[in-house]
Design a protein around this motif. Structure first.
Motif, short mmCIF file in Angstrom:
data_model
loop_
_atom_site.label_atom_id
_atom_site.label_comp_id
_atom_site.label_asym_id
_atom_site.label_seq_id
_atom_site.Cartn_x
_atom_site.Cartn_y
_atom_site.Cartn_z
N TRP A 1 26.08 -38.34 -4.91
CA TRP A 1 26.33 -39.70 -4.84
C TRP A 1 27.64 -40.41 -5.16
N TYR B 1 24.73 -39.44 2.57
CA TYR B 1 23.53 -40.30 1.87
C TYR B 1 22.34 -39.92 2.00
N GLU C 1 20.05 -38.55 -1.02
CA GLU C 1 18.70 -39.10 -0.96
C GLU C 1 17.67 -37.92 -1.04
N THR D 1 17.62 -36.38 -4.38
CA THR D 1 17.06 -37.04 -5.44
C THR D 1 15.65 -36.98 -5.36
N ARG D 2 14.98 -37.34 -4.16
CA ARG D 2 13.75 -37.06 -3.76
C ARG D 2 13.10 -35.77 -4.70
N LYS E 1 18.25 -40.19 -11.36
CA LYS E 1 17.57 -41.08 -10.31
C LYS E 1 18.27 -42.44 -10.22
N GLN F 1 21.03 -43.52 -9.32
CA GLN F 1 22.03 -44.24 -8.17
C GLN F 1 21.12 -44.72 -7.10
N TYR F 2 20.12 -43.75 -6.66
CA TYR F 2 19.15 -44.12 -5.62
C TYR F 2 18.36 -45.45 -6.16
N TYR F 3 18.00 -45.48 -7.32
CA TYR F 3 17.14 -46.73 -7.74
C TYR F 3 17.90 -47.89 -7.63
N THR G 1 19.35 -48.72 -3.87
CA THR G 1 18.17 -49.07 -2.67
C THR G 1 17.09 -49.59 -3.40
N ASP H 1 14.47 -48.53 -4.85
CA ASP H 1 13.39 -47.59 -4.62
C ASP H 1 12.64 -47.75 -6.10
N SER I 1 11.49 -44.42 -7.72
CA SER I 1 12.65 -43.63 -8.64
C SER I 1 12.55 -44.58 -10.05
#
Length: 642
Positions: free
Chosen positions: A559, A571, A575, A578-579, A619, A621-623, A626, A628, A631
């Protein structure tokens, strides 16, 4: 405080929350080729943005696009720290997010509830969602015409009690909705959260809790689907043979005006009519021999009648095909087959390497296409079309295909191996998958007229790699998003060397993922921990040196590498990791809820169940980048444990 000091205080506070900066945005990777609904996060400095601050999106062509916003995080003074944004974008290369005093009312997406059904209207799409029962999506309509209905989850378990007698039996489960929550209701973006379980058709047993979020955007007919399920079965008994999502698709036209298709590799498309007008001799009707070519192009073909008895005889003798499937049981090969009926064999039609994961079925009056993101990366998967000759066809997306062996989540050995020998740290009852989860993403494309090959290819591309808008690295760096880090700097020889080392590390793992095929439903997103110089392979079978999980924080490494560069490949890796690490490596129910497993041969095999593996930090950065929602669920889940 006197009057003058009070006025000064009010003026200072007002300016503290007055925001006028334009935020530059860019696409990660390619610019979308079609109108796209997208959401993203934006950080702001402390004390600069109020909760009710309005924004619009300005494209390079200077057209203004409405933006829906919501808070993701606050500063202690109540100002916005992270803000979620949603818009429906045109195919523009870059955008700017601009504050406005007031945003005009948007007549966009609406959400309402009537009796036990939630209605979502986007302007092009009408969707009905049930609040109970086994059907999630009751109906999808485009321009008033029903294109699909009865969207539901399916699951089949394999019973191995008589394995030694070479006898297997199967038990079917169907989705059972427990709760439906409207999380966002427009005007630009709508989010519906459906939770439930899989219920046995035979005895009513409930197992495998699921969460399905549906995303809608104003003026768009597409629906994004995020499916998550938790494994709460007995690893010794509950072997999942099939796990998927099914839709019914009305078929209104004659067989020769019905069409099916699958996306292949590199933009390729395999498609046919249910009754192809191709035989030993060129098909001619009323002296016109152009109908086979027109059929392939998706044009409406007239009814073949007694007015041309020769053509009708040929037409009657042409076979109509009822079932089709594309199966990807390994990462590097898929096959396409079809058959006329259940009493006849499957006929091999084509094969390829890596399908992008889209299937469609319908007629010249409309139908449905569904795409599964990371299709080949998450094998074994399949796309299936059934009952194409009937009044209602079925389109099934299998997250775990029945064409493969049943899902086996048992530990790789029945005895523990010593900590000093293999770094196993296995303890009785701890090498368990009970509570691990998996998330998949799909896109629904209902259509009221058959799309051409170029449009279908664009759908497949969008479903396989959804476009994501993001703040520029320069803006994120200026806001100190996620702490202190630097932009790439090659201003002297030492810094050049450092940047080259950073780049080469990412490139090394990017190549290793492909070279060693670190793919599969439960593996995709993870990387191996340690290389074996003796066997010249990764230590895939040695305790703590196999799958890395979150050991040494590889997700953070990816990230921050992405934040610095905005690189699309990084990315994608971040991603996927992280998933994986937030779902598969953590426990979401049971006695270990909120904790996770360290690195091991099996992702959940390590006896060390630790809070650091499941912490919310992995989680974030992804949250925040984006928005999401899944997350966000997992971050709150981590915090609730403590």
């Amino acid at each position: 405080m006197n009057k003058h000091r009070l006025l000064i205080f009010i003026f200072t506070v007002t300016n503290l929350f007055s925001y006028s900066q334009s935020v530059d945005l860019k696409w990660i990777g390619e610019t979308p080729k079609m109108k796209t609904g997208v959401s993203w996060g934006v950080p702001f400095a402390k004390g600069t943005v109020k909760k009710d601050q309005a924004f619009v999106l300005t494209a390079t062509a200077n057209n203004v696009i409405p933006v829906q916003t919501w808070p993701l995080a606050y500063w202690p003074d109540g100002s916005i720290k992270w803000m979620g944004c949603a818009a429906v974008t045109e195919p523009q290369q870059s955008y700017a997010l601009n504050p406005v005093a007031k945003i005009a009312k948007v007549n966009g997406l609406t959400v309402s509830k009537m009796q036990d059904v939630i209605h979502i209207k986007t302007g092009l799409l009408n969707c009905e969602i049930n609040t109970h029962g086994n059907v999630l999506v009751k109906q999808l309509s485009v321009n008033g015409k029903v294109m699909a209905n009865n969207g539901r989850l399916v699951c089949t378990l394999e019973n191995r009690e008589k394995w030694n007698e070479q006898t297997l039996s199967y038990e079917d489960y169907k989705s059972e909705v427990k709760e439906v929550v409207v999380e966002q209701s427009g005007p630009v973006r709508g989010v519906i959260n459906i939770t439930g379980v899989h219920k046995s058709v035979k005895n009513g047993r409930e197992i495998f809790p699921f969460t399905v979020r549906l995303y809608f955007y104003a003026g768009s007919p597409t629906v994004r689907v995020v499916h998550s399920f938790v494994y709460d079965g007995d690893q010794q008994k509950d072997f999942i043979k099939e796990l998927g999502l099914v839709f019914d698709v009305p078929m209104r036209e004659s067989d020769h005006n019905r069409h099916v298709g699958f996306s292949g590799s590199n933009g390729g498309l395999w498609s046919e009519a249910v009754k192809p007008l191709v035989g030993r001799y060129p098909f001619t009707f009323k002296g016109d021999n152009s109908f086979p070519a027109k059929q392939v192009a998706g044009e409406r073909i007239p009814e073949i009648t007694q007015l041309d008895s020769v053509a009708l005889k040929y037409y009657t003798d042409f076979p109509s095909w009822n079932s089709y499937k594309l199966t990807q049981t390994i990462s590097d090969a898929f096959t396409i087959s079809k058959r006329t009926n259940n009493q006849s064999s499957w006929l091999f039609a084509n094969s390829g390497s890596r399908s992008s994961g889209l299937a469609f079925v319908g007629d010249v009056s409309g139908g449905l296409a569904v795409s599964l993101k990371n299709f080949w990366q998450s094998y074994p998967t399949s796309l299936e079309i059934g009952n194409a000759r009937s009044n209602v066809a079925q389109l099934k997306v299998c997250l775990w295909s029945k064409e493969a062996e049943a899902m086996d989540l048992r530990h790789y050995d029945t005895i523990p191996h010593g900590l000093l020998a293999t770094y196993e740290d296995v303890q009785p009852g701890l090498s368990t998958p009970l509570g691990v989860a998996r998330t998949s993403e799909l896109t629904l494309f209902p259509f009221d007229q058959l799309p051409d090959r170029q449009q279908i290819s664009a759908m497949a591309h969008q479903g396989a790699a959804p476009n994501q808008l993001i703040c520029t690295p320069e803006y994120l760096h200026a806001q100190k998003a996620f702490g202190t880090w630097s932009l790439p700097d090659r201003s002297n020889d030492t810094k050049v060397w450092i940047e080259n080392q950073l780049d080469s590390s990412v490139l090394f793992y990017k190549r290793a993922i492909e070279e060693h095929h670190w793919y599969g439903y439960w593996n995709y997103g993870d990387v191996m921990h340690t290389y074996d110089p003796v066997r010249h392979m990764w230590r895939y079978d040695i305790g703590g040196f196999a799958w890395d999980n979150t050991e040494l924080a590889p997700g953070n490494w990816l990230w921050y590498s992405f934040l610095r560069t905005g690189d699309a490949d990084i990315y994608k890796m971040a991603e996927a990791m992280t998933r994986h690490t937030s779902e598969v490596d953590c426990y979401h129910i049971g006695e270990f809820k909120g904790m996770g497993s360290r690195h091991n041969v099996s992702h959940w095999g390590c006896g060390a169940k630790e809070g650091r593996i499941g912490q919310a930090a992995w989680k974030r950065q992804y949250y925040y980048l984006t928005t999401d929602e899944r997350s966000g669920d997992l971050m709150r889940e981590s915090l609730a444990k403590y």
